[in-house]
Design an enzyme around this catalytic site. Structure first.
Site, mmCIF file in Angstrom:
data_model
loop_
_atom_site.group_PDB
_atom_site.id
_atom_site.type_symbol
_atom_site.label_atom_id
_atom_site.label_comp_id
_atom_site.label_asym_id
_atom_site.label_seq_id
_atom_site.Cartn_x
_atom_site.Cartn_y
_atom_site.Cartn_z
ATOM 1 N N LYS A 293 0.820 -1.220 0.000
ATOM 2 C CA LYS A 293 0.000 0.000 0.000
ATOM 3 C C LYS A 293 0.853 1.270 0.000
ATOM 4 O O LYS A 293 0.596 2.204 0.753
ATOM 5 C CB LYS A 293 -0.963 -0.001 1.194
ATOM 6 N N ARG A 294 1.822 1.321 -0.872
ATOM 7 C CA ARG A 294 2.695 2.483 -0.945
ATOM 8 C C ARG A 294 1.996 3.631 -1.665
ATOM 9 O O ARG A 294 1.216 3.433 -2.588
ATOM 10 C CB ARG A 294 4.001 2.126 -1.659
#
EC number: 4.1.1.23
Length: 299
Positions: free
Chosen positions: A105-106
């Site tokens: 989830k960057r």
């Protein structure tokens, strides 16, 4: 990842995922080594236990499911040794011929997002699986470095769109004053709808699936309709956490995804991992989950 007979041309992630889902069923097994799961498997809550747990899952299910989804946080909590285990997991999945979606989830801007893209999407990076989850809430355009590198290397992205956490609606259901002109959106569209529209633009013309997918929780009820999010138009894979132990069955999947169901990759972790550590039990649980997903999504 190269196309047969085409030197250096990567096969797009969407095409590889569609083939894997057809062969093994639309199931992604999440690798979430919670401390409680490690204890349940009589393993220590440290990097050694993490490695034993993860590689047992790889050995039991590699080549048997459409994809794995290691949750990066559960590896990062063990520091550099934990990240080394994540690298091993990605390499083991590749050796087994199973796709890997790194759930990290960057999301950031500029050179920082570029660095994240290099870490998780660049050829030769030990942390690069086949796809990466990303957060668009600094603006969809902030993901451009990841979008560009994923396309160049034949990898995929799953963009957070409609999540099942109770706080998600505060942003995802919010309405904008104007939509992006290049996506043809009208003012007043919800943020979730805009995210889907941007993904649709990137996937236009791709067959059988585009490589920019969305994360859409399987337990969100009527949120897709309530936000005006067009999942069919996305023309990309829809990663659906919440299947199985979290309560989403055939009826819930039909309500959430409607006619986009064939593009859904159901993600299940606890329902499969709780059956371990015996390899046969893990394989039996994964096969059952895949049958249920196929029946619910492709029946």
């Amino acid at each position: 990842m190269t196309a047969p007979g085409v030197t250096g041309a990567p096969v797009p992630f969407g095409a590889r995922l569609a083939a894997a889902m057809d062969e093994h069923g639309p199931l992604c097994v999440g690798i979430d080594p919670h401390a409680s799961l490690l204890r349940a498997w009589d393993l220590t809550d440290d990097a050694d236990g993490l490695r034993e747990f993860s590689l047992r899952v790889m050995d039991a299910l590699g080549g048997q499911v459409a994809a794995f989804k290691p949750q990066a946080a559960f590896f990062e909590r063990h520091g550099s040794r934990g990240l080394a285990v994540l690298e091993e997991v990605i390499a083991a999945a590749r050796a087994a011929g199973t796709l890997t979606i790194v759930d990290a989830k960057r999301g950031d801007i500029g050179s920082t997002m570029g660095a994240y893209a290099d870490a998780f999407l660049a050829d030769g990076s030990p942390l690069a699986g086949d796809a990466l989850t990303v957060s668009p809430y600094l603006g969809f355009g902030s993901l451009d470095p990841a979008v560009e590198l994923a396309a160049a290397t034949g990898r995929g992205l799953f963009v957070l769109c409609l999540t099942s956490n109770k706080e998600g609606f505060e942003v995802q259901h919010a309405r904008t004053t104007a939509g992006p002109a290049d996506a043809g959106d009208a003012a007043g569209a919800t943020v979730a709808a805009l995210m889907a529209a941007r993904a649709a633009v990137l996937n236009a013309g791709a067959e059988p699936l585009g490589s920019v997918g969305l994360v859409v929780g399987a337990t969100i009820g009527d949120a897709v309709a309530a936000t005006g999010t067009d999942l069919v138009a996305v023309n990309g894979p829809l990663l659906a956490p919440g299947v199985g132990a979290q309560g989403a069955g055939e009826r819930e999947l039909a309500t959430t995804f409607g006619s986009a169901r064939r593009n859904v990759l159901a993600s299940s972790s606890r329902a499969v991992l709780a059956a371990g550590p015996a390899p046969d039990a893990l394989l039996t649980a994964a096969a059952a989950a895949a049958r249920e997903a196929r029946g619910a999504l492709r029946g």
